[in-house]
Design an enzyme around this catalytic site. Structure first.
Site, PDB file in Angstrom:
ATOM      1  N   GLY A   1      20.077  41.209  20.544  1.00 21.62           N
ATOM      2  CA  GLY A   1      19.793  39.920  20.610  1.00 21.62           C
ATOM      3  C   GLY A   1      20.565  39.304  21.668  1.00 21.62           C
ATOM      4  CG  HIS A   2      21.599  40.917  24.937  1.00 27.03           C
ATOM      5  ND1 HIS A   2      21.627  42.302  25.677  1.00 27.03           N
ATOM      6  CD2 HIS A   2      22.326  41.612  23.777  1.00 27.03           C
ATOM      7  CE1 HIS A   2      22.062  43.328  24.938  1.00 27.03           C
ATOM      8  NE2 HIS A   2      22.507  42.669  23.852  1.00 27.03           N
TER       9      HIS A   2
ATOM     10  CB  ALA B   1      20.504  36.507  19.002  1.00 23.96           C
TER      11      ALA B   1
ATOM     12  CD  GLN C   1      23.216  47.782  19.629  1.00 21.78           C
ATOM     13  OE1 GLN C   1      23.177  48.795  20.281  1.00 21.78           O
ATOM     14  NE2 GLN C   1      22.228  46.748  19.444  1.00 21.78           N
TER      15      GLN C   1
ATOM     16  CE  LYS D   1      29.479  31.341  20.859  1.00 16.02           C
ATOM     17  NZ  LYS D   1      28.476  31.795  19.848  1.00 16.02           N
TER      18      LYS D   1
ATOM     19  CB  THR E   1      18.827  44.770  12.922  1.00 22.12           C
ATOM     20  OG1 THR E   1      18.295  45.921  13.319  1.00 22.12           O
ATOM     21  CG2 THR E   1      20.020  44.353  13.452  1.00 22.12           C
TER      22      THR E   1
ATOM     23  CE  LYS F   1      26.117  43.103  23.872  1.00 23.98           C
ATOM     24  NZ  LYS F   1      26.824  42.252  22.686  1.00 23.98           N
TER      25      LYS F   1
ATOM     26  CG  ASP G   1      25.896  39.230  17.883  1.00 25.70           C
ATOM     27  OD1 ASP G   1      25.001  39.667  18.788  1.00 25.70           O
ATOM     28  OD2 ASP G   1      26.082  39.439  16.778  1.00 25.70           O
TER      29      ASP G   1
HETATM   30  P1  GDP Z   1      25.045  39.259  23.153  1.00 25.65           P
HETATM   31  O1  GDP Z   1      24.353  39.836  22.067  1.00 25.65           O
HETATM   32  O2  GDP Z   1      26.477  39.621  23.286  1.00 25.65           O
HETATM   33  O3  GDP Z   1      24.221  38.765  24.098  1.00 25.65           O
HETATM   34  O4  GDP Z   1      25.366  37.562  22.530  1.00 25.65           O
HETATM   35  P2  GDP Z   1      24.246  36.541  21.580  1.00 25.65           P
HETATM   36  O5  GDP Z   1      23.289  35.880  22.399  1.00 25.65           O
HETATM   37  O6  GDP Z   1      23.814  37.405  20.186  1.00 25.65           O
HETATM   38  O7  GDP Z   1      25.493  35.623  21.155  1.00 25.65           O
HETATM   39  C1  GDP Z   1      26.034  34.631  21.933  1.00 25.65           C
HETATM   40  C2  GDP Z   1      25.891  33.439  21.445  1.00 25.65           C
HETATM   41  O8  GDP Z   1      26.785  32.539  21.954  1.00 25.65           O
HETATM   42  C3  GDP Z   1      24.361  32.928  21.928  1.00 25.65           C
HETATM   43  O9  GDP Z   1      23.771  32.049  21.266  1.00 25.65           O
HETATM   44  C4  GDP Z   1      24.904  32.255  23.323  1.00 25.65           C
HETATM   45  O10 GDP Z   1      23.974  31.360  23.864  1.00 25.65           O
HETATM   46  C5  GDP Z   1      26.147  31.566  22.941  1.00 25.65           C
HETATM   47  N1  GDP Z   1      27.101  31.468  24.186  1.00 25.65           N
HETATM   48  C6  GDP Z   1      27.412  32.472  25.043  1.00 25.65           C
HETATM   49  N2  GDP Z   1      28.453  32.083  25.779  1.00 25.65           N
HETATM   50  C7  GDP Z   1      29.026  31.037  25.226  1.00 25.65           C
HETATM   51  C8  GDP Z   1      30.169  30.044  25.403  1.00 25.65           C
HETATM   52  O11 GDP Z   1      30.758  30.467  26.419  1.00 25.65           O
HETATM   53  N3  GDP Z   1      30.409  29.257  24.401  1.00 25.65           N
HETATM   54  C9  GDP Z   1      29.220  28.838  23.740  1.00 25.65           C
HETATM   55  N4  GDP Z   1      29.621  27.625  22.878  1.00 25.65           N
HETATM   56  N5  GDP Z   1      28.286  29.639  23.563  1.00 25.65           N
HETATM   57  C10 GDP Z   1      28.083  30.558  24.105  1.00 25.65           C
HETATM   58  P1  IMO Z   2      23.910  42.788  20.191  1.00 21.21           P
HETATM   59  O1  IMO Z   2      23.384  43.768  21.359  1.00 21.21           O
HETATM   60  C1  IMO Z   2      25.755  42.284  16.339  1.00 21.21           C
HETATM   61  C2  IMO Z   2      24.884  45.789  13.672  1.00 21.21           C
HETATM   62  C3  IMO Z   2      23.957  45.277  12.392  1.00 21.21           C
HETATM   63  C4  IMO Z   2      24.507  46.373  11.487  1.00 21.21           C
HETATM   64  C5  IMO Z   2      24.804  47.623  12.147  1.00 21.21           C
HETATM   65  C6  IMO Z   2      23.542  48.543  11.994  1.00 21.21           C
HETATM   66  O2  IMO Z   2      23.032  41.365  20.247  1.00 21.21           O
HETATM   67  O3  IMO Z   2      25.325  42.478  20.557  1.00 21.21           O
HETATM   68  P2  IMO Z   2      21.185  48.919  13.084  1.00 21.21           P
HETATM   69  O4  IMO Z   2      20.179  47.789  12.947  1.00 21.21           O
HETATM   70  O5  IMO Z   2      21.780  48.922  14.524  1.00 21.21           O
HETATM   71  O6  IMO Z   2      21.253  50.104  12.491  1.00 21.21           O
HETATM   72  O7  IMO Z   2      22.352  47.986  12.229  1.00 21.21           O
HETATM   73  O8  IMO Z   2      25.056  46.958  13.431  1.00 21.21           O
HETATM   74  N1  IMO Z   2      24.227  45.284  14.800  1.00 21.21           N
HETATM   75  C7  IMO Z   2      24.601  44.165  15.541  1.00 21.21           C
HETATM   76  N2  IMO Z   2      25.361  43.281  15.267  1.00 21.21           N
HETATM   77  N3  IMO Z   2      25.062  42.393  17.399  1.00 21.21           N
HETATM   78  C8  IMO Z   2      24.088  43.591  17.665  1.00 21.21           C
HETATM   79  O9  IMO Z   2      23.674  43.493  19.083  1.00 21.21           O
HETATM   80  C9  IMO Z   2      23.819  44.434  16.672  1.00 21.21           C
HETATM   81  N4  IMO Z   2      23.046  45.445  16.523  1.00 21.21           N
HETATM   82  C10 IMO Z   2      23.203  46.052  15.406  1.00 21.21           C
HETATM   83  O10 IMO Z   2      23.972  43.948  11.828  1.00 21.21           O
HETATM   84  O11 IMO Z   2      25.765  45.720  10.738  1.00 21.21           O
HETATM   85 MG    MG Z   3      23.364  39.490  20.182  1.00 19.00          MG
END
Ligand code: GDP
Ligand code: IMO
Ligand code: MG
Length: 427
Positions: A40-41, A301, A226, A333, A131, A16, A13
């Site tokens: 969850g991207h 996400a 991840q 962020k 998850t 990416k 998270d």
């Molecule tokens: P990922 O799994 O690495 O793609 O990240 P996620 O989408 O799960 O979580 C990142 C969250 O931060 C999302 O809700 C994005 O919309 C948000 N986000 C990404 N970059 C920024 C940033 O620079 N500032 C803020 N405030 N939010 C951001």
């Molecule tokens: P993105 O790509 C954050 C965490 C789960 C749990 C552990 C194992 O959005 O960054 P799993 O279901 O993979 O067997 O769970 O890994 N986890 C993540 N945490 N971002 C993710 O993906 C994750 N994918 C799995 O919360 O702790």
């Molecule tokens: Mg994510």
């Protein structure tokens, strides 16, 4: 410009999805190489939010082709739903836009069930907090050589026989340990058949696609899911996911050679978050943690769970640097830190009376370290509309420079908000 690998440097998270979306402008193909719909991207484009779990985050750019590599675990139902959701936005994902490796392992309904039964059966501190998407059980079947692969969709008889074999051991577990009804191969087949038939046209040889891309001087972005410290080998085992999340799994997870990787971009969130169980040395459970959680809207996400939050930890990042060999960092962020009087960076740990700069290797040792912090002045100003590094407050610039100095890697992209436009490029 060459091929790009994007990986998360922390516990996932990191943002990416947003960075992949932006970098897609520079490439022709985007490929996922590991993980599944545990990811969850999130992308925000013109104020509209998209969350991708399986489809690569480059899909919103017309003329780009996305691939799902062999290293991914694919839930056919989830992928079909993701395609349908995009269709409602008039984004049509046909076989010209998305291609799936025939070697990709498939998440079956029994994988999801096993994942959930296991978590429920574990007592408090042993729960991984997965998850619940069947990720671990699917990778287990791959390694146990009883996995179902996307290519098996082409022959329903063969597919049914494989399901029957895969169920032999599982039904014993379901009946006797988890007190569930045994599963039947014919019922499972009926359940997944509509998705199997829909996905058939998307199946192909991704290794060949990547070879053709290379021959035509086209560029590829490898999208990691991840984060490095959720890696099955190098993460905080056993509180990890079930795949290798580091950059070096990009070639294996897609069927290309190591020579194809040019730029390796580590995505680093300006503070640290973690969702699910496991050690987290810089976690802040009081006011600071709340501030980061609220200001950063830190909710998962995929599962909607509140993310645990804390200060930036450069000990785990130092490890991420040696594990991934990044050529650059994208710092995300940063805007979330605005308004804090002081900002801390963890530069080392105290562990068994010694100061250490890399995480100790023993299981659960990360629960026994005490972070050593460097404190930097914060900044008040809202930085979310700033477009150039030089316009950032000097305290913000100093924070970035401190990270570069500690890690020895340049921060080339700075994200100051969720939208595509809220991004600062250096150089
Ligand atoms: P990922 O799994 O690495 O793609 O990240 P996620 O989408 O799960 O979580 C990142 C969250 O931060 C999302 O809700 C994005 O919309 C948000 N986000 C990404 N970059 C920024 C940033 O620079 N500032 C803020 N405030 N939010 C951001
Ligand atoms: P993105 O790509 C954050 C965490 C789960 C749990 C552990 C194992 O959005 O960054 P799993 O279901 O993979 O067997 O769970 O890994 N986890 C993540 N945490 N971002 C993710 O993906 C994750 N994918 C799995 O919360 O702790
Ligand atoms: Mg994510």
């Amino acid at each position: 410009m060459g091929n790009i690998v994007v990986i998360g440097a922390q516990w996932g998270d990191e943002g990416k999805g947003k960075i992949v979306d932006i970098l897609t402008e520079q490439v022709d193909f985007i490929v996922r190489f590991q993980g599944g719909n545990n990811a969850g991207h999130t992308l925000v484009v013109n104020g509209k939010k998209f969350i991708f779990h399986l489809i690569p985050s480059g899909i919103l750019h017309a003329k780009r082709v996305c691939f799902i590599g062999n290293g991914v675990v694919l839930d056919p139902e989830v992928l079909c739903k993701e395609i349908d959701t995009l269709a409602k936005e008039n984004i049509i994902i046909d076989q010209n836009r998305l291609k799936i490796s025939k070697k990709t392992h498939v998440i079956m309904p029994y994988h999801r069930l096993l994942d959930r039964c296991r978590e429920q059966h574990k007592s408090g501190q042993d729960k991984i907090g997965t998850t619940g998407r069947g990720i671990g059980p699917c990778y287990e079947d791959k390694m146990a050589r009883v996995g179902i692969r996307a290519g098996d969709f082409q022959d329903l008889n063969f597919l049914k026989q494989k399901i029957e074999k895969a169920l032999i051991e599982k039904n014993i577990l379901f009946q006797h340990l988890y007190k569930q009804k045994p599963l039947r191969a014919d019922e499972i087949l009926e359940q997944i058949k509509p998705y199997v038939q829909r996905l058939l046209p998307y199946l192909t040889d991704i290794s060949e696609e990547l070879e053709n891309a290379r021959k035509q001087n086209k560029t590829v972005l490898f999208e990691g899911a991840q984060g490095t410290h959720l890696d099955i080998d190098h993460g905080t085992y056993p509180f990890v996911t079930s795949s290798n999340t580091v950059a070096s799994s990009a070639p294996t997870g897609t069927g290309t050679s190591c020579r194809e990787l040019t730029r390796i971009i580590a995505i680093v969130k300006a503070y640290t978050t973690r969702v699910g169980s496991g050690p987290f040395p810089t976690e802040e459970q009081g006011e600071i943690g709340e501030y980061l959680q609220t200001n950063g809207a830190e909710f998962g996400a995929t599962t909607g769970r509140k993310r645990r939050c804390g200060w930036l930890d450069t000990v785990i990042l130092r490890d991420s640097v040696r594990l991934n060999g990044p050529t650059e960092i994208a710092l995300t962020k940063l805007d979330v830190l605005s308004g804090l009087k002081e900002i801390k960076i963890c530069t080392a740990y105290k562990y068994k009376g010694k100061t250490i700069y890399y995480p100790p290797q023993e299981e659960n040792s990360l629960t026994q370290v005490t972070p050593i912090y460097q404190t930097l002045p914060g900044w008040e100003k809202d930085i979310s509309k700033i477009k150039q590094f030089s316009q950032l407050p000097s305290a913000t610039q100093n924070y970035i420079k401190a990270i570069e100095q500690i890690l020895g890697i340049p921060v080339k992209i700075i994200s100051v908000g969720p939208d595509r436009t809220q991004t600062i490029f250096r150089d």
